[in-house]
Design an enzyme around this catalytic site. Structure first.
Site, mmCIF file in Angstrom:
data_model
loop_
_atom_site.group_PDB
_atom_site.id
_atom_site.type_symbol
_atom_site.label_atom_id
_atom_site.label_comp_id
_atom_site.label_asym_id
_atom_site.label_seq_id
_atom_site.Cartn_x
_atom_site.Cartn_y
_atom_site.Cartn_z
ATOM 1 N N VAL A 110 0.994 -1.060 0.207
ATOM 2 C CA VAL A 110 0.329 -0.025 -0.164
ATOM 3 C C VAL A 110 1.191 1.416 -0.046
ATOM 4 O O VAL A 110 1.587 1.432 0.337
ATOM 5 C CB VAL A 110 -0.614 -0.098 1.001
ATOM 6 C CG1 VAL A 110 -1.515 0.573 0.835
ATOM 7 C CG2 VAL A 110 -1.768 -1.319 1.416
ATOM 8 N N ASP A 170 -11.622 -11.938 5.686
ATOM 9 C CA ASP A 170 -10.147 -11.316 6.413
ATOM 10 C C ASP A 170 -9.974 -10.695 7.681
ATOM 11 O O ASP A 170 -9.814 -9.582 7.479
ATOM 12 C CB ASP A 170 -9.243 -11.556 5.381
ATOM 13 C CG ASP A 170 -8.140 -11.523 5.762
ATOM 14 O OD1 ASP A 170 -7.201 -10.770 5.672
ATOM 15 O OD2 ASP A 170 -7.138 -12.507 6.569
#
Lengths: 176, 386, 263
Positions: free
Chosen positions: C30, C163
């Protein structure tokens, strides 16, 4: 006229012009094959963001050799739509014979020296106004947009920003 | 503050000696380990570096014919037949002449594992304990793998991938427990490989997994992978679906079922996929899934080290893939032990048991030496770490 | 994050888009950038997230390409669909390039005080567990309740996150309170199976247990309270479905605890 460059694709410049009180839509349509512009129906455009996101998508598709239409400007028109039906996209997002407003999109390839300077005012009989969200809000048709983009009936956007977001989503995901 | 010297070695010695007995599955392992008593181990967290010396590590594996798995009753019988021999040999190799004087503690696997084999081994442990008047310590099999891995590789606080016939877990240490971050939602990877080996009817010696690895290496078609379902669910993974699918592919292959487009060319009927290809594809998929959930745990816990333990940890391809993943996460390192310690053995039980013993954990009443098939890794209170 | 990886992404994005690496998750890296992919810069302080799924060298290229494309698409599709559901908070999808595993998202969250890091649930809970803080304070309870509500809305609409960990929940400040946003839907899916919902809840419960062990019991209780509220507010049908999900959640939990483990 608004000028746009996409950071990842510096070789191109996009010129976008918004016209109102157009009186010769039918004539323009008959010449479309000869003109290197995309003429977009503002009834389906709520924001700069929406149009620009379609332009971005068209550039990405071109990068990976996945253009579905003949030119980049026609691809931009195609990319505005939520489905992969080219004819449908042109029909819905292109101007109609009775359109009184239109958005003109020109793609300039900066490395291409053969830039034909076409005279927009000679082609379009109408009044130029600034291409911004305020002006766009005068022309877009909420119901038509909901129908075209198949928005969920429970989704009630409170403002243009929220509506635009849903359209950008649809545009980014088209064909995937 | 952790004081590893809480309990002193017997007879004023400057070192501890522990005997470890392991038999939770088809491997019977007996090991003897020595820990020197070190002043610095009285404060801080040194349980990964005990300067352990392995005095002996003996093992005998109960192997069944190809196409068969091992049953509890037969396995237990094997362990009963071999344990006296192995214990004697282990003590001799460790030069333990008088266990009464030389041994501090006898460690045995309390669980998890197969009931009957565990039971056979604990009887041997109890007998020796009563015979020589030596205290007993109960050890969790998984913790044994972890502690042995840490000691051999000196990894301080890695994410542990524990992969064996009976277990598939991703473990990270937190607040005195080995917490399970990810695990299999159905069968263990070793089990998956073993069962496929049975379908293929390949030999079980030295181990079915090893033979699958050899077949996979012989694959000539590595560019074409047979597509298998990829089933990672968050931090967990599921393998029964893949097994069912690849079993059916193998069966079709043996039957020569030309209708199966994946295996046979539709026009010429020529066989496109071999047994080696299936083994290769199975490993690539399963191991990719394992590496992925390990990487997830590493990201969540923010560590760059991995320790692979358990029988399947011997697989070179798995180690390779894990190493590549670690390398791509800056400064990452993978630690693995060789087959002496990857595969179930007695020394690992002795190592973990001795750590427990040094912290004061000892069996006070024989009633406490009941074995149990189900014993979660996170049920153990890890007193020897901070 | 390795320099090689940063260079790879820089090359793809071209020098026109300066990037700042912020984290390396398990499957995506990211970055933040101040440049929007297709809108002119409005203000200098604007920030966007670029989430890039690099090719993973450890796995076979066929598996890798397939997974990268699938996960990128799956995540983008979910963000688009979830946005249209009233009450659910997810980051805005700005652009999607599935051929390269790259997504652009709006930047959510902020830095927590005293160097506790980015405002995800994990850091928020760690912050409140630190000295002079009350781990059981009202703000913690309210926030966890709201997180439960988000998950409840997700499940009620038949979606699963896949998740759920405390790193995948970002807290956005709104009027002195924290609004939770669910992020990272790479493993998400549409599902009406109680099994998937039970597993979702179990994964989160275990994640809280593993990283916030001392207070996990209370925290998980508050999460479930928020979750249950969403179902209960849907009348009899809601209550019935809640029962089913909770029951399966219990079973998944037991499966974990009592799973037979053989050597």
């Amino acid at each position: 006229m608004s000028s746009l460059t996409i950071p990842q694709f510096p070789a191109y410049q996009f010129q976008i012009t918004l016209f109102q009180n157009v009186s010769n839509a039918e004539t323009i349509r008959s010449k479309i094959a000869d003109l290197s512009y995309a003429f977009i129906d503002p009834k389906l455009i709520v924001s700069q963001e929406q149009l620009y996101s379609a332009i971005y998508k068209a550039l990405i598709e071109q990068k990976y050799n996945r253009l579905r239409t003949k030119t980049l400007h026609s691809e931009c028109l195609f990319c505005l739509g939520p489905t992969s039906n080219i004819g449908d996209a042109f029909k819905k997002f292109g101007i109609k014979d009775d359109s009184r407003e239109l958005i003109c999109l020109k793609v300039i390839n900066l490395s291409d020296n053969n830039d034909v300077k076409e005279d927009l005012d000679g082609i379009i009989d109408g009044e130029r106004i600034v291409f911004n969200d305020d002006n766009l809000s005068k022309f877009y048709d909420r119901e038509l947009i909901r129908k075209t983009y198949k928005l969920d009936k429970h989704f009630v956007p409170g403002n243009t920003e929220e509506l635009s977001r849903a359209l950008v989503n649809a545009i980014q995901l088209r064909g995937l | 503050m952790v004081n590893l010297n809480t309990i002193a070695p017997k007879n004023g010695r400057s070192y501890y000696i522990a005997l470890g007995l392991e038999g939770s599955a088809n491997k019977l392992g007996v090991g003897v380990i020595k820990h020197p008593i070190l002043k610095e181990q009285e404060i801080g967290d040194h349980s990964h570096d005990c300067h352990a010396e392995i005095l002996s590590n003996i093992r005998d594996t109960y192997t069944t014919p190809p196409g068969e798995g091992f049953l509890p009753r037969d396995t237990a019988r094997h362990h009963r037949n071999w344990c006296v021999r192995l214990i004697k040999r282990a003590l001799k190799e460790a030069k333990i002449n008088d266990p009464r004087l030389d041994l501090d503690v006898i460690c045995f696997t309390k669980g998890p594992g197969m009931g009957a084999p565990l039971h056979s081994v604990v009887i041997a442990a109890r007998t020796c304990s009563l015979l020589w008047d030596i205290p007993l310590v109960r050890v969790n099999h998984c913790v044994g793998h972890i502690e042995m891995g840490r000691e051999i590789t000196k990894a301080v606080n890695p994410v542990v991938l524990y992969v064996s016939g009976g277990n598939t877990q991703v473990i990270a240490y937190s607040e005195n427990r080995y917490r399970i971050f990810g695990e299999t939602l159905d069968i263990a990877i070793g089990n998956c490989l073993d069962r496929f080996a049975r379908t293929l009817k390949i030999p079980n010696a030295p181990s079915p997994g090893y033979n699958i690895e050899q077949l996979a290496n012989k694959c000539k078609n590595k560019d074409q992978l047979v597509e298998l379902p990829y089933t990672v669910k968050g931090m967990d993974l599921s393998m029964s679906g893949i097994l069912a699918y690849i079993d059916s592919l193998a069966k079709d292959l043996f039957k020569g079922n030309k209708k199966n487009k994946i295996l046979f060319d539709t026009k010429t009927g020529e066989q496109k996929v071999t047994v080696e290809d299936l083994c290769y594809s199975l490993q690539e998929n399963l191991f990719a899934m394992l590496v992925e959930i390990t990487e997830r745990a590493m990201a969540h816990v923010n560590t760059s080290q991995v320790l692979i333990v358990g029988g399947v940890g011997c697989n070179v391809r798995l180690q390779e893939m894990m190493a590549q993943m670690c390398k791509d996460r800056a400064n990452g390192q993978v630690h693995a032990t060789d087959e002496r310690f990857c595969i179930d053995n007695g020394v690992m039980i002795a190592q973990a048991g001795l750590l427990q013993y040094r912290m004061g954990d000892v069996v006070k009443d024989l009633k406490e030496t009941i074995v149990t098939q189900k014993f979660r890794t996170d049920e153990v209170y890890v007193s020897w770490r901070e | 994050m390795s320099q090689e990886l940063v260079d790879q992404v820089s090359k793809y994005l071209t020098p026109a888009i300066p990037i700042e690496p912020i984290s390396q998750g398990a499957e995506a890296v990211v970055f933040t950038t101040t440049i929007h992919p297709y809108l002119p810069t409005i203000n200098e302080k604007q920030k966007f997230i670029i989430k890039y799924r690099p090719a993973k060298r450890y796995r076979h290229p066929i598996i890798d390409r397939s997974l990268t494309k699938h996960r990128t698409l799956s995540e983008s599709r979910l963000l688009a669909k979830l946005y249209q559901i009233p009450g659910i908070h997810v980051p805005k999808l700005i652009a999607c390039d599935p051929y390269n595993g790259c997504i652009w998202l709006e930047f959510l969250g902020e830095d927590l005080p005293d160097a506790f890091g980015f405002s995800n649930l994990k850091n928020f809970l760690w912050m409140h567990a630190s000295e002079n803080q009350n781990p059981y304070g009202d703000i913690v309870r309210e926030t966890l309740f709201k997180v439960g509500e988000q998950i409840g809305l997700l499940h009620w609409n038949d979606y699963c996150h896949g998740d759920l960990t405390s790193s995948n929940i970002v807290l956005v400040k709104k009027d002195e309170k924290w609004e939770p946003y669910l992020i990272d839907f790479g493993l998400g899916s549409t599902s009406n199976l109680v099994e998937d919902k039970g597993v979702d809840l179990y994964v989160l419960e275990r994640a809280i247990l593993s990283t916030h062990s001392s207070y996990a019991e209370k925290y998980n209780e508050w999460l479930i309270e928020g979750f249950s509220e969403v179902y209960k507010s849907n009348g009899k049908q809601g209550a019935k479905k809640l029962n089913e999900v909770m029951k399966r959640f219990g079973e998944v939990r037991l499966r974990g605890r009592k799973r037979s483990m053989l050597g």
